[in-house]
Design a protein around this motif. Structure first.
Motif, PDB file in Angstrom:
ATOM      1  N   ALA A 279      31.696  25.485   9.700  1.00 12.89           N
ATOM      2  CA  ALA A 279      30.924  26.676   9.325  1.00 12.89           C
ATOM      3  C   ALA A 279      31.214  27.816  10.290  1.00 12.89           C
ATOM      4  CB  ALA A 279      29.434  26.339   9.300  1.00 12.89           C
ATOM      5  N   LYS A 280      31.187  27.504  11.583  1.00 13.17           N
ATOM      6  CA  LYS A 280      31.461  28.546  12.593  1.00 13.17           C
ATOM      7  C   LYS A 280      32.901  29.037  12.484  1.00 13.17           C
ATOM      8  CE  LYS A 280      28.171  27.376  16.255  1.00 13.17           C
ATOM      9  NZ  LYS A 280      27.827  25.942  16.264  1.00 13.17           N
ATOM     10  N   ALA A 281      33.798  28.103  12.196  1.00 14.41           N
ATOM     11  CA  ALA A 281      35.209  28.492  12.089  1.00 14.41           C
ATOM     12  C   ALA A 281      35.428  29.395  10.875  1.00 14.41           C
ATOM     13  CB  ALA A 281      36.082  27.250  11.991  1.00 14.41           C
ATOM     14  N   ALA A 282      34.714  29.103   9.792  1.00 13.11           N
ATOM     15  CA  ALA A 282      34.875  29.927   8.584  1.00 13.11           C
ATOM     16  C   ALA A 282      34.296  31.317   8.814  1.00 13.11           C
ATOM     17  CB  ALA A 282      34.206  29.248   7.394  1.00 13.11           C
ATOM     18  N   SER A 283      33.079  31.381   9.336  1.00 10.77           N
ATOM     19  CA  SER A 283      32.437  32.667   9.617  1.00 10.77           C
ATOM     20  C   SER A 283      31.533  32.507  10.841  1.00 10.77           C
ATOM     21  CB  SER A 283      31.606  33.119   8.419  1.00 10.77           C
ATOM     22  OG  SER A 283      30.942  34.329   8.722  1.00 10.77           O
ATOM     23  N   PRO A 284      31.799  33.227  11.906  1.00 10.38           N
ATOM     24  CA  PRO A 284      32.672  34.405  11.998  1.00 10.38           C
ATOM     25  C   PRO A 284      34.124  34.126  12.362  1.00 10.38           C
ATOM     26  CG  PRO A 284      31.463  34.164  14.037  1.00 10.38           C
ATOM     27  CD  PRO A 284      30.998  33.038  13.146  1.00 10.38           C
ATOM     28  N   GLY A 285      34.552  32.868  12.371  1.00  8.87           N
ATOM     29  CA  GLY A 285      35.894  32.566  12.856  1.00  8.87           C
ATOM     30  C   GLY A 285      37.026  33.270  12.127  1.00  8.87           C
ATOM     31  N   VAL A 286      37.107  33.085  10.825  1.00 16.60           N
ATOM     32  CA  VAL A 286      38.241  33.690  10.112  1.00 16.60           C
ATOM     33  C   VAL A 286      37.833  34.731   9.072  1.00 16.60           C
ATOM     34  CG1 VAL A 286      39.716  31.673  10.502  1.00 16.60           C
ATOM     35  CG2 VAL A 286      38.441  31.858   8.374  1.00 16.60           C
ATOM     36  N   GLN A 287      36.557  34.871   8.817  1.00 18.16           N
ATOM     37  CA  GLN A 287      36.103  35.937   7.907  1.00 18.16           C
ATOM     38  C   GLN A 287      34.666  36.285   8.228  1.00 18.16           C
ATOM     39  OE1 GLN A 287      36.881  33.728   4.185  1.00 18.16           O
ATOM     40  NE2 GLN A 287      34.693  33.678   3.824  1.00 18.16           N
ATOM     41  N   GLY A 288      34.222  37.423   7.707  1.00 19.00           N
ATOM     42  CA  GLY A 288      32.876  37.878   8.000  1.00 19.00           C
ATOM     43  C   GLY A 288      31.964  37.671   6.809  1.00 19.00           C
ATOM     44  N   SER A 289      31.607  38.762   6.176  1.00 22.82           N
ATOM     45  CA  SER A 289      30.668  38.692   5.066  1.00 22.82           C
ATOM     46  C   SER A 289      31.272  37.956   3.879  1.00 22.82           C
ATOM     47  CB  SER A 289      30.294  40.121   4.651  1.00 22.82           C
ATOM     48  OG  SER A 289      29.352  40.086   3.619  1.00 22.82           O
ATOM     49  N   PRO A 290      30.580  36.947   3.348  1.00 16.51           N
ATOM     50  CA  PRO A 290      31.115  36.303   2.148  1.00 16.51           C
ATOM     51  C   PRO A 290      31.066  37.259   0.961  1.00 16.51           C
ATOM     52  CG  PRO A 290      28.895  35.510   2.592  1.00 16.51           C
ATOM     53  CD  PRO A 290      29.281  36.389   3.750  1.00 16.51           C
TER      54      PRO A 290
END
Ligand code: DSN
Length: 454
Positions: A279-290
């Motif tokens: 979850a952290k890697a997905a956001s903010p790791g590689v993208q911001g606002s879904p």
């Protein structure tokens, strides 16, 4: 005597009906007119694309036709809402409906794939894979993935992609004779390189992968196992393809291929600690606002795949892909691995001395859309290739039967052999097939031509 104090300013005296026309910075019809009224140039392109989709035999493996409900959710007011973070822990306020929406999409994703945790935020399959790399790997770590020419995907550590800078990739391939994954080579590479992550799945491998063997190898060398099921996710949900769980630690997929949904990606797993890292890697790791409008469309799609009709769809996709492959072979076109266990069929043009790209262009003229693809041990420039990749997910949604796909395979073989024999009237052949393709496809179900898609 004191003068009466003025009543406190409430602002209510300023409340009055306001028309859009009274707001100088909004054009007329800002909140009411559709694209056709506001922007005829874009509307014309949408209409032209809609017509192309109606008339062509759509065999691009990474495409499908979403339901009207998915399309509407994708175009919903959730496009206006910004959130960062996850349900119940957002950076921006006003997220109560966004939270409900995302929780619903997660619940449905977990139900569809029989897993405990789902992240529905990735904008694409690549974002999903990048998040996995970010969560699990450091630049000096080894990732063991399938090579591109064997059917792997460039987001599994390819040099052309950011993932290639996030770890050191070592690639396994397929057996030269069978075209199947060379599990002995994979095991030997794992023992030599001790990867931290092993990746299976990709963009052009048509056969079922032995997930149990991969789990065994991963356990032996202490690696995590990621399975990218982008091309066959729909078949997994429908129960007509082996399930990557419980063998995989993590599963990633796109949602717009055989899953028949909105553009985007998913990350799935069963372990709470891993889910939090992802979850952290997905956001903010590689993208911001879904993209909440895409999350809305994913939720609708994931609701649809839980319906009994989707099981029928999965069976039909697999039967259609196999019928299509059989007919190509019967008409003298080589097919990698002599068949398929997925929606993918890969034609090998090597023995005919043809280039994939030339055939893609010719088939496009003939109203049949697909894409070129590298084949194992291909020695041809990757911008040309010796392979053609077909996928039947989209035309199955439109209702094509096995018999109809055999007819389409015959047209494709006709054109391929025409090129192999340097047929002088190839343009006439393309025109003839184009009119047959339009006659076949135009009457099939799709959004009503006058539906408000513009
Ligand atoms: N990964 C690309 C493909 O397989 O066509 C896009 O989804």
């Amino acid at each position: 005597m004191e003068s009466a104090s003025p009543s406190p300013a409430t602002g209510l005296d300023l409340v009055r009906p306001t028309a859009v026309d009274d707001i100088a910075w909004l054009h007329a019809g800002y909140f009411s007119d559709d694209t056709a009224q506001v922007d005829p140039a874009v509307a014309r392109l949408i209409a032209a694309e809609q017509r192309r989709q109606r008339e062509a035999v759509e065999l691009v493996a990474s495409e499908n036709f979403v339901s009207r409900a998915v399309l509407a959710a994708q175009g919903s007011v959730f496009t206006n809402k910004t959130v960062v973070g996850y349900p119940g822990r957002r950076f921006h306020a006003g997220a109560e409906w966004a939270d409900e929406l995302e929780k619903l999409a997660i619940e449905r994703a977990c139900a569809a794939f029989g897993c405990n945790f789902a992240n529905v935020q990735p904008h694409s399959g690549i974002q999903a894979n990048l998040a996995v790399f970010r969560a699990l790997l450091a630049p000096d770590d080894i990732v063991l993935s399938m090579s591109g020419e064997a059917g792997g995907h460039f987001s599994h550590g390819g040099t052309s992609n950011l993932s290639g800078t996030m770890a050191r990739a070592v690639f396994y391939g397929v057996d030269r004779e069978t075209g199947l994954i060379d599990y002995d080579q994979l095991r030997a590479l794992a023992r030599t390189h001790r990867p931290k992550l092993i990746v299976a799945g990709g963009a052009a491998y048509p056969r079922a992968i032995d997930f149990a063997v991969l789990r065994e190898v991963a356990d032996e060398v202490g690696a995590r196992l990621l399975v990218d099921i982008a091309h066959f996710a729909g078949l997994v949900v429908a129960g007509v393809h082996p399930h990557p769980f419980p063998f995989a630690d993590i599963v990633t997929t796109t949602t717009y291929k055989s899953l028949r949904g909105a553009r985007g990606g998913l990350i799935l797993c069963n372990d709470a600690e891993l889910a939090e890292r992802l979850a952290k890697a997905a956001s903010p790791g590689v993208q911001g606002s879904p993209l909440l409008h895409a999350v809305a469309a994913k939720a609708v799609c994931l609701g649809e795949v839980l319906r009994p009709e989707f099981v029928s769809y999965g069976h039909a996709v697999l039967a259609n892909a196999r019928a299509f492959a059989d007919e190509l072979m019967a008409k003298g076109v080589d097919v990698l691995t002599s068949g398929t266990d997925t929606p993918l069929v890969i034609a090998n043009l090597k023995s005919l001395g043809l280039r994939g790209q030339a055939l893609v262009e010719s088939l496009d003229h003939a109203g049949i859309t697909c894409n070129r693809c590298e084949i194992p041990f291909d020695d041809v420039d990757p911008t040309q290739t010796s392979g053609l990749r077909f996928g039947v997910s989209a035309c199955t949604t439109r209702g094509l039967s096995e018999q109809q796909l055999r007819i389409v395979a015959g047209w494709i073989a006709e054109l391929i052999h025409g090129h192999a024999q340097d047929m002088p009237a190839i343009a006439a052949c393309e025109d003839e097939i184009r009119s047959r393709a339009a006659a076949l496809m135009t009457p099939l179900p799709l959004y009503a031509p006058n539906a408000s898609l513009r």
